[in-house]
Design a protein around this motif. Structure first.
Motif, PDB file in Angstrom:
ATOM      1  N   UNK A  15       0.850  -1.195   0.000  1.00 35.64           N
ATOM      2  CA  UNK A  15       0.000   0.000   0.000  1.00 35.64           C
ATOM      3  C   UNK A  15       0.881   1.240   0.000  1.00 35.64           C
ATOM      4  N   UNK A  16       0.658   2.113  -0.983  1.00 31.62           N
ATOM      5  CA  UNK A  16       1.447   3.344  -1.125  1.00 31.62           C
ATOM      6  C   UNK A  16       0.528   4.518  -0.780  1.00 31.62           C
ATOM      7  N   UNK A  17       0.616   4.976   0.466  1.00 37.69           N
ATOM      8  CA  UNK A  17      -0.346   5.961   0.944  1.00 37.69           C
ATOM      9  C   UNK A  17       0.255   7.291   1.318  1.00 37.69           C
ATOM     10  N   UNK A  18      -0.622   8.282   1.416  1.00 37.63           N
ATOM     11  CA  UNK A  18      -0.212   9.620   1.842  1.00 37.63           C
ATOM     12  C   UNK A  18      -1.346  10.268   2.626  1.00 37.63           C
ATOM     13  N   UNK A  19      -0.990  11.289   3.394  1.00 42.77           N
ATOM     14  CA  UNK A  19      -1.950  11.997   4.232  1.00 42.77           C
ATOM     15  C   UNK A  19      -1.618  13.486   4.216  1.00 42.77           C
ATOM     16  N   UNK A  20      -2.649  14.320   4.021  1.00 40.34           N
ATOM     17  CA  UNK A  20      -2.463  15.776   3.932  1.00 40.34           C
ATOM     18  C   UNK A  20      -3.536  16.463   4.758  1.00 40.34           C
ATOM     19  N   UNK A  58      -5.528  29.749   0.444  1.00 42.08           N
ATOM     20  CA  UNK A  58      -5.545  29.869   1.900  1.00 42.08           C
ATOM     21  C   UNK A  58      -6.889  30.386   2.380  1.00 42.08           C
ATOM     22  N   UNK A  59      -7.206  30.060   3.620  1.00 39.27           N
ATOM     23  CA  UNK A  59      -8.373  30.614   4.292  1.00 39.27           C
ATOM     24  C   UNK A  59      -8.070  32.063   4.675  1.00 39.27           C
ATOM     25  N   UNK A  60      -9.087  32.860   4.999  1.00 42.64           N
ATOM     26  CA  UNK A  60      -8.832  34.237   5.456  1.00 42.64           C
ATOM     27  C   UNK A  60      -7.877  34.297   6.649  1.00 42.64           C
ATOM     28  N   UNK A  61      -7.837  33.223   7.431  1.00 42.12           N
ATOM     29  CA  UNK A  61      -6.945  33.165   8.598  1.00 42.12           C
ATOM     30  C   UNK A  61      -5.482  32.949   8.201  1.00 42.12           C
ATOM     31  N   UNK A  62      -5.253  32.618   6.927  1.00 41.46           N
ATOM     32  CA  UNK A  62      -3.891  32.339   6.478  1.00 41.46           C
ATOM     33  C   UNK A  62      -3.548  30.864   6.459  1.00 41.46           C
ATOM     34  N   UNK A  63      -4.460  30.030   6.937  1.00 41.56           N
ATOM     35  CA  UNK A  63      -4.225  28.576   6.941  1.00 41.56           C
ATOM     36  C   UNK A  63      -4.420  28.032   5.518  1.00 41.56           C
ATOM     37  N   UNK A  64      -3.514  27.152   5.098  1.00 37.43           N
ATOM     38  CA  UNK A  64      -3.638  26.540   3.778  1.00 37.43           C
ATOM     39  C   UNK A  64      -4.880  25.655   3.694  1.00 37.43           C
ATOM     40  N   UNK A  65      -5.587  25.752   2.566  1.00 38.06           N
ATOM     41  CA  UNK A  65      -6.708  24.845   2.327  1.00 38.06           C
ATOM     42  C   UNK A  65      -6.191  23.406   2.246  1.00 38.06           C
ATOM     43  N   UNK A  66      -5.076  23.230   1.556  1.00 36.56           N
ATOM     44  CA  UNK A  66      -4.370  21.946   1.492  1.00 36.56           C
ATOM     45  C   UNK A  66      -2.949  22.206   1.973  1.00 36.56           C
ATOM     46  N   UNK A  67      -2.568  21.578   3.052  1.00 38.36           N
ATOM     47  CA  UNK A  67      -1.270  21.862   3.671  1.00 38.36           C
ATOM     48  C   UNK A  67      -0.114  21.515   2.735  1.00 38.36           C
ATOM     49  N   UNK A  68       0.988  22.253   2.839  1.00 35.99           N
ATOM     50  CA  UNK A  68       2.182  21.920   2.045  1.00 35.99           C
ATOM     51  C   UNK A  68       2.826  20.594   2.461  1.00 35.99           C
ATOM     52  N   UNK A  69       2.732  20.255   3.745  1.00 40.28           N
ATOM     53  CA  UNK A  69       3.401  19.050   4.250  1.00 40.28           C
ATOM     54  C   UNK A  69       2.567  17.806   3.941  1.00 40.28           C
ATOM     55  N   UNK A  70       3.233  16.821   3.379  1.00 42.04           N
ATOM     56  CA  UNK A  70       2.577  15.555   3.033  1.00 42.04           C
ATOM     57  C   UNK A  70       3.293  14.427   3.764  1.00 42.04           C
ATOM     58  N   UNK A  71       2.530  13.651   4.527  1.00 43.03           N
ATOM     59  CA  UNK A  71       3.083  12.468   5.196  1.00 43.03           C
ATOM     60  C   UNK A  71       2.905  11.261   4.289  1.00 43.03           C
ATOM     61  N   UNK A  72       3.963  10.483   4.176  1.00 48.40           N
ATOM     62  CA  UNK A  72       3.956   9.312   3.286  1.00 48.40           C
ATOM     63  C   UNK A  72       4.153   8.058   4.137  1.00 48.40           C
ATOM     64  N   UNK A  73       3.351   7.041   3.838  1.00 48.73           N
ATOM     65  CA  UNK A  73       3.560   5.736   4.462  1.00 48.73           C
ATOM     66  C   UNK A  73       3.365   4.642   3.418  1.00 48.73           C
ATOM     67  N   UNK A  74       4.384   3.822   3.285  1.00 51.15           N
ATOM     68  CA  UNK A  74       4.309   2.673   2.371  1.00 51.15           C
ATOM     69  C   UNK A  74       4.477   1.406   3.186  1.00 51.15           C
ATOM     70  N   UNK A  75       3.500   0.523   3.061  1.00 53.20           N
ATOM     71  CA  UNK A  75       3.609  -0.810   3.648  1.00 53.20           C
ATOM     72  C   UNK A  75       3.928  -1.751   2.496  1.00 53.20           C
TER      73      UNK A  75
END
Length: 195
Positions: A32-37, A172-189
């Motif tokens: 499984x080649x997965x990611x989380x954002x 970004x939201x009006x608060x400055x928070x990204x709608x989709x974060x730049x950081x991507x976590x990857x997990x491969x089993x």
């Protein structure tokens, strides 16, 4: 005579070197080649790539120190469970799958830390941009399956900043928070089969 003897010796050494490398292939049915954002700063969206291939070369069947890994994921096989979102991810806002159909990972080093823990330094290529990324690897063991094949299992975790690779969507939201974060976590089993 000496020349012939030297040539024979070289051939023998080449043969020994050739047998010293054990080749493994990634088993797609058990990998499984997965990611989380992070989405809107409050929750995580998970996805995976359904199509991929990879090879591993090792010194022998149980020693993965200095293993060589070569892996490719098909961007067009990306899936987050929402067809419209998957379509957006394939556009130039994200991966531009038409122009850059593959994500590539090629190991630079694969070092044992202690016990079943390894560190892999790899060149990761997304959208034709290559960056060095360190992955934490857990070796889950090796076993002979009921059909006589040797299989080894690994869990690989890493983190990238997608903006570093030109995956440029940055609303970004009006608060400055990204709608989709730049950081991507990857997990491969990954389950690999000795070929």
């Amino acid at each position: 005579m000496k020349k012939a003897l030297f040539s024979t010796l070289l051939l023998v050494l080449a043969g020994i070197t050739g047998f010293a490398q054990v080749k493994w292939g990634v088993d797609p049915a058990h990998t499984h080649v997965g990611f989380s954002v992070k989405h809107l700063g409050i929750n995580y969206v998970n996805g995976h790539f359904a199509k991929f291939n990879g090879t591993v070369e090792t010194a022998d069947s149980t020693n993965f120190q200095n293993a060589k890994i070569d892996f490719t994921a098909d961007v067009n096989s990306i899936s987050t469970g929402v067809e419209q979102r998957d379509g957006h991810l394939k556009t130039d806002d994200f991966f531009n799958a038409a122009q850059f159909p593959d994500i590539k990972v090629k190991s630079v080093s694969f070092k044992k830390l202690s016990g079943n823990k390894y560190a892999m330094l790899a060149d990761v290529t997304i959208r034709n941009t290559t960056k060095r990324v360190t992955f934490d690897v857990t070796y889950n063991g090796v076993v002979r399956d009921p059909w006589g094949l040797w299989r080894a299992g690994f869990t690989i975790k890493g983190r990238i900043n997608r903006l570093d690779f030109g995956v440029k969507y940055a609303d970004k939201l009006p608060s400055g928070v990204y709608a989709v974060a730049p950081v991507v976590d990857i997990q491969v089993d990954a389950e690999i089969v000795k070929g």
